[in-house]
Design a protein around this motif. Structure first.
Motif, PDB file in Angstrom:
ATOM      1  N   ASN A   1       0.182   9.226  13.228  1.00 56.50           N
ATOM      2  CA  ASN A   1       0.825   7.966  12.873  1.00 56.50           C
ATOM      3  C   ASN A   1       0.227   7.412  11.592  1.00 56.50           C
ATOM      4  O   ASN A   1      -0.590   8.055  10.940  1.00 56.50           O
ATOM      5  CB  ASN A   1       0.723   6.973  14.025  1.00 56.50           C
ATOM      6  N   LYS A   2       0.626   6.196  11.256  1.00 53.43           N
ATOM      7  CA  LYS A   2       0.224   5.619   9.973  1.00 53.43           C
ATOM      8  C   LYS A   2      -0.307   4.204  10.135  1.00 53.43           C
ATOM      9  O   LYS A   2      -0.170   3.579  11.180  1.00 53.43           O
ATOM     10  CB  LYS A   2       1.391   5.648   8.990  1.00 53.43           C
ATOM     11  N   ILE A   3      -0.881   3.725   9.040  1.00 55.39           N
ATOM     12  CA  ILE A   3      -1.421   2.374   8.950  1.00 55.39           C
ATOM     13  C   ILE A   3      -0.494   1.578   8.036  1.00 55.39           C
ATOM     14  O   ILE A   3      -0.227   1.993   6.901  1.00 55.39           O
ATOM     15  CB  ILE A   3      -2.845   2.392   8.358  1.00 55.39           C
ATOM     16  N   LEU A   4       0.018   0.466   8.534  1.00 57.96           N
ATOM     17  CA  LEU A   4       0.810  -0.469   7.734  1.00 57.96           C
ATOM     18  C   LEU A   4      -0.094  -1.653   7.417  1.00 57.96           C
ATOM     19  O   LEU A   4      -0.854  -2.097   8.282  1.00 57.96           O
ATOM     20  CB  LEU A   4       2.040  -0.936   8.513  1.00 57.96           C
ATOM     21  N   LEU A   5      -0.002  -2.178   6.196  1.00 61.34           N
ATOM     22  CA  LEU A   5      -0.906  -3.254   5.789  1.00 61.34           C
ATOM     23  C   LEU A   5      -0.146  -4.356   5.078  1.00 61.34           C
ATOM     24  O   LEU A   5       0.757  -4.075   4.278  1.00 61.34           O
ATOM     25  CB  LEU A   5      -1.993  -2.709   4.861  1.00 61.34           C
ATOM     26  N   CYS A   6      -0.512  -5.627   5.368  1.00 59.18           N
ATOM     27  CA  CYS A   6       0.168  -6.745   4.715  1.00 59.18           C
ATOM     28  C   CYS A   6      -0.745  -7.956   4.599  1.00 59.18           C
ATOM     29  O   CYS A   6      -1.720  -8.094   5.334  1.00 59.18           O
ATOM     30  CB  CYS A   6       1.449  -7.114   5.461  1.00 59.18           C
TER      31      CYS A   6
ATOM     32  N   ALA B   1      -2.898  -9.836  -0.218  1.00 59.17           N
ATOM     33  CA  ALA B   1      -1.976  -8.758  -0.575  1.00 59.17           C
ATOM     34  C   ALA B   1      -2.722  -7.696  -1.371  1.00 59.17           C
ATOM     35  O   ALA B   1      -2.518  -6.493  -1.178  1.00 59.17           O
ATOM     36  CB  ALA B   1      -0.799  -9.305  -1.379  1.00 59.17           C
ATOM     37  N   SER B   2      -3.597  -8.141  -2.246  1.00 63.73           N
ATOM     38  CA  SER B   2      -4.410  -7.203  -3.022  1.00 63.73           C
ATOM     39  C   SER B   2      -5.367  -6.438  -2.116  1.00 63.73           C
ATOM     40  O   SER B   2      -5.605  -5.250  -2.325  1.00 63.73           O
ATOM     41  CB  SER B   2      -5.207  -7.950  -4.093  1.00 63.73           C
ATOM     42  N   THR B   3      -5.899  -7.107  -1.102  1.00 62.14           N
ATOM     43  CA  THR B   3      -6.780  -6.439  -0.140  1.00 62.14           C
ATOM     44  C   THR B   3      -6.014  -5.339   0.585  1.00 62.14           C
ATOM     45  O   THR B   3      -6.513  -4.227   0.756  1.00 62.14           O
ATOM     46  CB  THR B   3      -7.349  -7.460   0.859  1.00 62.14           C
ATOM     47  N   ALA B   4      -4.783  -5.637   1.013  1.00 65.62           N
ATOM     48  CA  ALA B   4      -3.953  -4.641   1.696  1.00 65.62           C
ATOM     49  C   ALA B   4      -3.700  -3.438   0.795  1.00 65.62           C
ATOM     50  O   ALA B   4      -3.804  -2.286   1.227  1.00 65.62           O
ATOM     51  CB  ALA B   4      -2.639  -5.272   2.144  1.00 65.62           C
ATOM     52  N   SER B   5      -3.378  -3.700  -0.453  1.00 67.56           N
ATOM     53  CA  SER B   5      -3.110  -2.623  -1.398  1.00 67.56           C
ATOM     54  C   SER B   5      -4.374  -1.827  -1.706  1.00 67.56           C
ATOM     55  O   SER B   5      -4.353  -0.597  -1.793  1.00 67.56           O
ATOM     56  CB  SER B   5      -2.528  -3.213  -2.685  1.00 67.56           C
ATOM     57  N   HIS B   6      -5.480  -2.537  -1.850  1.00 73.61           N
ATOM     58  CA  HIS B   6      -6.761  -1.908  -2.187  1.00 73.61           C
ATOM     59  C   HIS B   6      -7.170  -0.887  -1.133  1.00 73.61           C
ATOM     60  O   HIS B   6      -7.494   0.256  -1.444  1.00 73.61           O
ATOM     61  CB  HIS B   6      -7.823  -2.997  -2.322  1.00 73.61           C
ATOM     62  N   ILE B   7      -7.130  -1.284   0.137  1.00 73.25           N
ATOM     63  CA  ILE B   7      -7.602  -0.362   1.173  1.00 73.25           C
ATOM     64  C   ILE B   7      -6.606   0.761   1.402  1.00 73.25           C
ATOM     65  O   ILE B   7      -6.989   1.863   1.822  1.00 73.25           O
ATOM     66  CB  ILE B   7      -7.976  -1.110   2.471  1.00 73.25           C
ATOM     67  N   THR B   8      -5.330   0.534   1.097  1.00 79.03           N
ATOM     68  CA  THR B   8      -4.346   1.613   1.171  1.00 79.03           C
ATOM     69  C   THR B   8      -4.754   2.737   0.222  1.00 79.03           C
ATOM     70  O   THR B   8      -4.694   3.920   0.574  1.00 79.03           O
ATOM     71  CB  THR B   8      -2.936   1.087   0.821  1.00 79.03           C
ATOM     72  N   ASN B   9      -5.190   2.366  -0.974  1.00 81.31           N
ATOM     73  CA  ASN B   9      -5.691   3.335  -1.939  1.00 81.31           C
ATOM     74  C   ASN B   9      -6.844   4.138  -1.358  1.00 81.31           C
ATOM     75  O   ASN B   9      -6.909   5.359  -1.508  1.00 81.31           O
ATOM     76  CB  ASN B   9      -6.125   2.603  -3.217  1.00 81.31           C
ATOM     77  N   ASP B  10      -7.762   3.462  -0.669  1.00 85.14           N
ATOM     78  CA  ASP B  10      -8.925   4.159  -0.116  1.00 85.14           C
ATOM     79  C   ASP B  10      -8.546   5.069   1.048  1.00 85.14           C
ATOM     80  O   ASP B  10      -9.160   6.121   1.244  1.00 85.14           O
ATOM     81  CB  ASP B  10      -9.980   3.148   0.327  1.00 85.14           C
TER      82      ASP B  10
ATOM     83  N   ILE C   1       0.575   2.571   4.266  1.00 83.68           N
ATOM     84  CA  ILE C   1       1.594   1.943   3.424  1.00 83.68           C
ATOM     85  C   ILE C   1       1.260   0.463   3.281  1.00 83.68           C
ATOM     86  O   ILE C   1       1.183  -0.255   4.283  1.00 83.68           O
ATOM     87  CB  ILE C   1       3.005   2.085   4.029  1.00 83.68           C
ATOM     88  N   ALA C   2       1.090   0.010   2.046  1.00 81.41           N
ATOM     89  CA  ALA C   2       0.919  -1.422   1.783  1.00 81.41           C
ATOM     90  C   ALA C   2       2.309  -2.045   1.705  1.00 81.41           C
ATOM     91  O   ALA C   2       3.076  -1.746   0.795  1.00 81.41           O
ATOM     92  CB  ALA C   2       0.154  -1.639   0.482  1.00 81.41           C
ATOM     93  N   LEU C   3       2.631  -2.889   2.660  1.00 77.46           N
ATOM     94  CA  LEU C   3       3.935  -3.554   2.680  1.00 77.46           C
ATOM     95  C   LEU C   3       4.039  -4.613   1.582  1.00 77.46           C
ATOM     96  O   LEU C   3       5.068  -5.257   1.434  1.00 77.46           O
ATOM     97  CB  LEU C   3       4.169  -4.194   4.051  1.00 77.46           C
ATOM     98  N   THR C   4       2.999  -4.741   0.799  1.00 76.95           N
ATOM     99  CA  THR C   4       2.915  -5.719  -0.284  1.00 76.95           C
ATOM    100  C   THR C   4       3.176  -5.102  -1.651  1.00 76.95           C
ATOM    101  O   THR C   4       3.145  -5.811  -2.651  1.00 76.95           O
ATOM    102  CB  THR C   4       1.493  -6.318  -0.310  1.00 76.95           C
ATOM    103  N   ALA C   5       3.423  -3.784  -1.704  1.00 79.44           N
ATOM    104  CA  ALA C   5       3.339  -3.089  -2.984  1.00 79.44           C
ATOM    105  C   ALA C   5       4.659  -2.848  -3.706  1.00 79.44           C
ATOM    106  O   ALA C   5       4.657  -2.678  -4.919  1.00 79.44           O
ATOM    107  CB  ALA C   5       2.628  -1.748  -2.783  1.00 79.44           C
ATOM    108  N   ASP C   6       5.778  -2.795  -3.015  1.00 79.33           N
ATOM    109  CA  ASP C   6       7.044  -2.455  -3.660  1.00 79.33           C
ATOM    110  C   ASP C   6       7.763  -3.731  -4.082  1.00 79.33           C
ATOM    111  O   ASP C   6       8.378  -4.415  -3.272  1.00 79.33           O
ATOM    112  CB  ASP C   6       7.909  -1.634  -2.701  1.00 79.33           C
ATOM    113  N   ILE C   7       7.699  -4.048  -5.359  1.00 79.51           N
ATOM    114  CA  ILE C   7       8.222  -5.323  -5.862  1.00 79.51           C
ATOM    115  C   ILE C   7       9.727  -5.458  -5.650  1.00 79.51           C
ATOM    116  O   ILE C   7      10.233  -6.555  -5.375  1.00 79.51           O
ATOM    117  CB  ILE C   7       7.828  -5.551  -7.342  1.00 79.51           C
ATOM    118  N   SER C   8      10.474  -4.343  -5.754  1.00 77.88           N
ATOM    119  CA  SER C   8      11.914  -4.417  -5.515  1.00 77.88           C
ATOM    120  C   SER C   8      12.216  -4.781  -4.063  1.00 77.88           C
ATOM    121  O   SER C   8      13.081  -5.614  -3.781  1.00 77.88           O
ATOM    122  CB  SER C   8      12.578  -3.077  -5.854  1.00 77.88           C
ATOM    123  N   VAL C   9      11.506  -4.155  -3.132  1.00 78.05           N
ATOM    124  CA  VAL C   9      11.682  -4.469  -1.716  1.00 78.05           C
ATOM    125  C   VAL C   9      11.271  -5.917  -1.440  1.00 78.05           C
ATOM    126  O   VAL C   9      11.991  -6.669  -0.774  1.00 78.05           O
ATOM    127  CB  VAL C   9      10.881  -3.494  -0.826  1.00 78.05           C
ATOM    128  N   LEU C  10      10.120  -6.322  -1.955  1.00 81.63           N
ATOM    129  CA  LEU C  10       9.623  -7.678  -1.706  1.00 81.63           C
ATOM    130  C   LEU C  10      10.591  -8.745  -2.202  1.00 81.63           C
ATOM    131  O   LEU C  10      10.890  -9.711  -1.489  1.00 81.63           O
ATOM    132  CB  LEU C  10       8.255  -7.876  -2.369  1.00 81.63           C
TER     133      LEU C  10
END
Length: 192
Positions: free
Chosen positions: A42-47, A53-62, A78-87
């Motif tokens: 399975n996966k980790i979703l982050l928001c 939002a930056s924290t969610a994106s940061h740890i997704t990278n790691d 998947i950082a749910l904060t990262a896709d600007i078109s979706v957001l």
């Protein structure tokens, strides 16, 4: 020293100087739950909002990259904060409160885990994401300040930090997530 720096450093030392299991046990529970999700395929979703939002994106990278083991396979995150078109589309079409829950409903499956970040514990869009996870059988771990807001009683795992000051909570969240991610990596893929 500048009085703001002195005050902030003093408060930071107070916040980090704790031996209470209230601040360690939930982090250890998050390590185990996240490892289980990864091991189950399975996966980790982050928001989170703003700095969170930056924290969610940061740890997704790691998770996808590495902590200390450069040779391991990436962990699905998947950082749910990262896709600007979706957001922007979801905010426009469904309102900002639904910006994460709609993604959870679309991308999440039973066995995943959501990491939500809200210093106040009252971010409505994180609350809605947690509610969507409950309906989908997705485990939730939320990182908040000491008081925890509404999220502390909603999440499967509540991970508070020992302060109610948003700036310090965000700084401590970075320390927590790096420590959690490094622990997960050490358990799953130790450096040979």
């Amino acid at each position: 020293m500048n009085s703001i720096f002195q005050t902030n450093f003093d408060h930071f030392k107070e916040a980090i100087n704790t031996t209470s299991s209230d601040y360690f046990a939930p982090a250890l529970e998050c390590i185990e739950a996240t490892k289980q999700a990864i091991l189950s395929g399975n996966k980790i979703l982050l928001c989170g909002n703003g700095g969170s939002a930056s924290t969610a994106s940061h740890i997704t990278n790691d998770f996808i990259g590495h902590m200390t083991n450069w040779h391991r396979k990436g962990y699905p995150a998947i950082a749910l904060t990262a896709d600007i078109s979706v957001l922007t589309a979801l905010t426009n079409d469904f309102g900002y409160d639904a910006v994460f829950s709609r993604q959870v409903e679309t991308l999440g499956v039973r066995g995943d885990i959501l990491w939500g970040f809200s210093t106040s514990g009252n971010s409505q869009n994180v609350i809605r994401a947690v509610e969507s996870c409950k309906e989908a059988g997705i485990k939730t771990a939320v990182f908040t300040c000491r008081s925890g807001g509404k999220l502390k009683d909603m999440a499967d795992i509540w991970i508070p930090v020992n302060t109610d000051e948003p700036m310090l909570a965000e700084a401590l969240h970075l320390f927590y997530i790096h420590s959690i991610a490094e622990s997960i990596e050490l358990d799953l893929d130790p450096v040979q």
